[in-house]
Scaffold this motif. Structure first.
Motif, mmCIF file in Angstrom:
data_model
loop_
_atom_site.group_PDB
_atom_site.id
_atom_site.type_symbol
_atom_site.label_atom_id
_atom_site.label_comp_id
_atom_site.label_asym_id
_atom_site.label_seq_id
_atom_site.Cartn_x
_atom_site.Cartn_y
_atom_site.Cartn_z
ATOM 1 N N CYS A 21 -31.709 82.758 6.984
ATOM 2 C CA CYS A 21 -30.483 82.809 6.634
ATOM 3 C C CYS A 21 -29.307 82.835 7.460
ATOM 4 C CB CYS A 21 -30.669 84.030 5.543
ATOM 5 S SG CYS A 21 -31.505 83.213 3.776
ATOM 6 N N ALA A 22 -29.077 84.121 8.218
ATOM 7 C CA ALA A 22 -27.799 83.986 9.105
ATOM 8 C C ALA A 22 -27.998 83.120 10.007
ATOM 9 C CB ALA A 22 -28.655 85.562 9.781
ATOM 10 N N LEU A 23 -29.105 82.428 10.517
ATOM 11 C CA LEU A 23 -29.267 81.838 11.807
ATOM 12 C C LEU A 23 -29.027 80.413 11.595
ATOM 13 C CD1 LEU A 23 -32.396 83.321 13.793
ATOM 14 C CD2 LEU A 23 -29.916 83.385 14.447
ATOM 15 N N MET A 24 -28.806 80.055 9.888
ATOM 16 C CA MET A 24 -28.418 78.910 8.932
ATOM 17 C C MET A 24 -27.108 78.076 9.611
ATOM 18 S SD MET A 24 -30.301 76.488 7.965
ATOM 19 C CE MET A 24 -32.161 77.216 6.930
ATOM 20 N N PRO A 25 -26.295 78.708 10.015
ATOM 21 C CA PRO A 25 -24.853 78.081 10.468
ATOM 22 C C PRO A 25 -25.398 77.572 11.715
ATOM 23 C CG PRO A 25 -24.916 80.501 9.988
ATOM 24 C CD PRO A 25 -26.451 80.156 9.389
ATOM 25 N N LEU A 26 -25.805 77.651 12.192
ATOM 26 C CA LEU A 26 -26.416 76.931 14.183
ATOM 27 C C LEU A 26 -26.901 76.054 13.816
ATOM 28 C CD1 LEU A 26 -27.920 79.796 16.399
ATOM 29 C CD2 LEU A 26 -26.463 79.249 16.442
ATOM 30 N N VAL A 27 -27.367 75.693 12.438
ATOM 31 C CA VAL A 27 -27.730 73.767 12.199
ATOM 32 C C VAL A 27 -26.275 73.453 12.394
ATOM 33 C CG1 VAL A 27 -29.258 72.439 10.791
ATOM 34 C CG2 VAL A 27 -30.103 75.373 11.722
ATOM 35 N N TYR A 28 -25.821 74.312 11.205
ATOM 36 C CA TYR A 28 -24.342 73.708 10.659
ATOM 37 C C TYR A 28 -23.352 72.777 11.868
ATOM 38 C CZ TYR A 28 -19.499 73.181 9.006
ATOM 39 O OH TYR A 28 -18.068 73.253 8.760
ATOM 40 N N LEU A 29 -23.381 73.928 12.597
ATOM 41 C CA LEU A 29 -22.567 74.314 13.343
ATOM 42 C C LEU A 29 -22.802 72.806 14.887
ATOM 43 C CD1 LEU A 29 -21.828 77.030 13.973
ATOM 44 C CD2 LEU A 29 -20.269 76.092 13.183
ATOM 45 N N GLY A 30 -24.146 73.108 14.949
ATOM 46 C CA GLY A 30 -24.936 71.681 16.265
ATOM 47 C C GLY A 30 -24.601 70.161 15.266
ATOM 48 N N ALA A 31 -24.604 69.936 14.233
ATOM 49 C CA ALA A 31 -24.032 68.860 13.384
ATOM 50 C C ALA A 31 -22.882 68.364 13.477
ATOM 51 C CB ALA A 31 -25.340 68.722 11.825
ATOM 52 N N PHE A 32 -22.155 69.749 12.457
ATOM 53 C CA PHE A 32 -20.857 69.720 12.769
ATOM 54 C C PHE A 32 -20.188 68.961 15.133
ATOM 55 C CE2 PHE A 32 -16.338 70.098 13.226
ATOM 56 C CZ PHE A 32 -15.611 70.173 11.706
ATOM 57 N N LEU A 33 -20.076 69.866 15.547
ATOM 58 C CA LEU A 33 -20.882 68.556 17.306
ATOM 59 C C LEU A 33 -20.916 67.615 17.661
ATOM 60 C CD1 LEU A 33 -18.665 70.077 19.320
ATOM 61 C CD2 LEU A 33 -20.798 71.303 20.711
ATOM 62 N N SER A 34 -21.875 67.572 17.230
ATOM 63 C CA SER A 34 -22.567 66.690 17.195
ATOM 64 C C SER A 34 -21.587 65.413 16.579
ATOM 65 C CB SER A 34 -24.416 66.156 16.498
ATOM 66 O OG SER A 34 -24.976 67.016 16.757
ATOM 67 N N GLY A 35 -21.148 65.449 14.815
ATOM 68 C CA GLY A 35 -20.684 64.367 14.759
ATOM 69 C C GLY A 35 -18.523 64.533 15.048
ATOM 70 N N LEU A 36 -18.624 65.362 15.703
ATOM 71 C CA LEU A 36 -17.489 65.583 15.964
ATOM 72 C C LEU A 36 -17.302 64.377 17.370
ATOM 73 C CD1 LEU A 36 -13.967 66.736 15.831
ATOM 74 C CD2 LEU A 36 -14.949 68.535 16.897
ATOM 75 N N ARG A 37 -18.250 65.149 18.329
ATOM 76 C CA ARG A 37 -17.697 64.519 20.152
ATOM 77 C C ARG A 37 -17.891 62.879 20.095
ATOM 78 N NH1 ARG A 37 -23.145 64.412 22.468
ATOM 79 N NH2 ARG A 37 -21.989 65.118 24.482
ATOM 80 N N SER A 38 -17.272 62.366 20.848
ATOM 81 C CA SER A 38 -17.456 61.249 21.060
ATOM 82 C C SER A 38 -18.550 61.124 21.774
ATOM 83 C CB SER A 38 -16.119 61.063 21.959
ATOM 84 O OG SER A 38 -15.270 61.087 21.854
ATOM 85 N N ALA A 39 -19.834 60.544 21.475
ATOM 86 C CA ALA A 39 -20.886 60.063 22.254
ATOM 87 C C ALA A 39 -21.118 58.653 21.364
ATOM 88 C CB ALA A 39 -22.336 60.892 21.552
#
Lengths: 222, 304
Positions: A146-164
């Motif tokens: 549960c505590a590590l779950m935000p890592l998946v969220y942050l990874g997806a957020f950065l994937s969507g935010l950065r230009s690539a």
């Protein structure tokens, strides 16, 4: 204004959260042998909760999918609808705008796994609920996930935010976050270094937040 | 009178392409500035750089006296930005959009908002996703909260003629009071002519013109030179914008046509020189089109 931002984010995430919540209820009920008429998982009656092949792990599968979807929804959706320009022109520091998004997204995607796990753990802890022993220490792995779950969220957020490019490195941050999550979980499972795993996860999450804020400040929203 | 916008050598590359090239410009407070240019000329990129949406590669700019890189929220609150296509959250109703926007502003001009919504007859319960382009533009304007500086990126794009005119007239009526400044980009000449005090023309990322609208129209001339026999090329000279061959004539576009140009034309053997005044649209097309190769002579073929 932070409340207005949070309300907007929650309203936009509502369909995803509702869908995930329904699936989680079905999984937890199935694990508790409650018949809802729909069965997503099959759990044998003599299985010990939180031990072995417990079907409750599927809560994390759904939670991970939701965390990824929320991260992408909060970023790609704004890009596709060209609403960044409206949002970012609000008179508020960009760090605060993105901070509000991250806080809502991380909290929502964590709660969607924490609440079902807590519900299941309370059921497992209730005397007479099942014919097997229960100790709260058996749930450590679940709380760690549960505590590590935000890592998946942050990874997806950065994937969507950065230009690539979609066919290039678009999902690299998400893949890296998943890898970090499994490594942290491995630390805990193999060596019982629970605190070290938590600290490592926190450091990685802080790194992701810093990179997200940097990208938000420097990328072109054209 | 202060400077609402000051741009110094602003430059932006997308890959190897320089989309905004060393643009310098000053817009005084109270001015309505029309930004003209063809699609891809760099108008939107320049505006996005001013609004902090796109990072410049070089140069600097200030809005209301503050550097764009360090624009404080309080200053941003005095600036309204209506970006191309008027993107708003489509799931919101107009009232929800107002409720979302209002907390960001220390000073909220409710009367301004209500007067615009009433003027355009937009119901607060209307869902933004169901509004037309024109109505979304009007809601965007209403949410601007009576700004000191209004920046609009092609605000009339996709609007029909009636809505466009109504929008522009309301814009001027409602916003251009007591020294408010408007910068708007467009590729519709009529809009600029109707509204702007001053205009800028961007061609391939370069700001080629920055002058009062009348001055631009009055200084540009089409000069038609008639020749007998081979048509020579007009030599490069100050003020020559472009030239093209049309049949036995050579058409020149010249800024401030004078004796020097006339003498050059006569030395080339022109048998007749005609100077034609241009309206803003012709002037703009001539200025932004650049040199075009002569049309091929058309030969009719019999189709069996």
């Amino acid at each position: 204004m932070m409340r207005a931002l949070a309300r907007k984010e929650l309203r936009e995430l509502l369909p995803l959260l509702a869908l995930a919540a329904i699936v989680q209820v079905i999984i937890v009920c199935s694990s508790m042998h409650v018949n809802l008429g729909i069965r997503l998982v099959t759990q044998s009656a003599d299985l010990i909760p939180f031990v072995g092949q417990d079907a409750i792990w599927q809560v994390f599968l759904v939670g991970g999918l939701l965390a990824g979807s929320v991260g992408l929804r909060q970023t790609m959706w704004e890009s596709n609808r060209h609403t960044w320009q409206f949002l970012l022109h609000r008179p508020l520091p960009r760090e605060a705008l993105f901070g509000a998004k991250l806080a809502v997204g991380a909290a929502a995607s964590t709660l969607v796994v924490v609440v079902p796990i807590l519900w299941y753990a309370l059921w497992a802890a209730s005397p007479g609920a099942h014919a097997s022993p229960f100790f709260w220490s058996m749930t450590i792995w679940a709380w760690l996930l549960c505590a590590l779950m935000p890592l998946v969220y942050l990874g997806a957020f950065l994937s969507g935010l950065r230009s690539a490019r979609w066919y290039g490195s678009r999902f690299l941050p998400l893949a890296a976050a998943l890898l970090a999550m499994f490594l942290c979980y491995g630390l805990s499972a193999a060596l019982s270094w629970h605190v070290a795993a938590l600290v490592a996860g926190g450091v990685v999450a802080a790194g992701y937040v810093a990179v997200i804020l940097f990208v938000a400040r420097t990328r072109d929203f054209s | 009178m202060g400077e609402a916008i000051k741009i110094e050598r602003l430059t932006k590359h997308y890959g190897p392409r320089r989309v905004v090239d060393n643009v310098s410009l000053t817009i005084p407070s109270g001015c309505v500035y029309g930004f003209l240019g063809r699609n891809g000329a760099g108008k939107s990129t320049l505006i996005k750089m001013l609004m902090g949406m796109v990072q410049p590669d070089a140069g600097r700019a200030s809005l209301l006296g503050e550097d764009i890189c360090e624009l404080r929220p309080a200053t941003r609150a005095r600036i309204a930005y209506l970006s191309e296509g008027h993107p708003l959250y489509r799931w919101m109703t107009v009232a929800e959009a107002v409720r979302f926007t209002r907390p960001f502003y220390a000073v909220w001009h409710a009367r301004f908002l209500v007067s615009i919504l009433e003027h355009f007859r937009i119901a607060p319960k209307a869902k933004i996703g169901r509004l037309s382009n024109g109505q979304r533009a009007q809601v965007s304007l209403a949410l601007a909260s009576d700004p000191e500086l209004l920046v609009l990126d092609d605000p009339t794009l996709g609007l029909d003629t009636v809505v466009r005119r109504d929008f522009l007239e309301s814009l001027i009526q409602l916003i251009q009071r007591s020294g408010r400044t408007i910068l708007f980009s467009s590729h519709i000449l009529g809009d600029v002519e109707r509204v702007a005090d001053r205009l800028g023309v961007m061609v391939d990322g370069v700001l080629r013109v920055d002058c009062p609208a009348d001055r631009f129209r009055d200084s540009l001339r089409r000069v038609v030179l008639e020749f007998v026999g081979a048509i020579p090329r007009f030599p490069d000279s100050p003020g020559l914008v472009g030239q093209r061959q049309v049949g036995s004539r050579l058409e020149l576009i010249v800024v401030d046509f004078g004796d020097q140009h006339r003498e050059l034309a006569e030395s080339l053997g022109a048998t007749h020189i005609e100077i034609v005044e241009m309206n803003l649209e012709d002037a703009f097309i001539a200025y932004t089109r650049g040199e075009t190769p002569p049309l091929p002579s058309l030969e009719w073929e019999t189709i069996a």
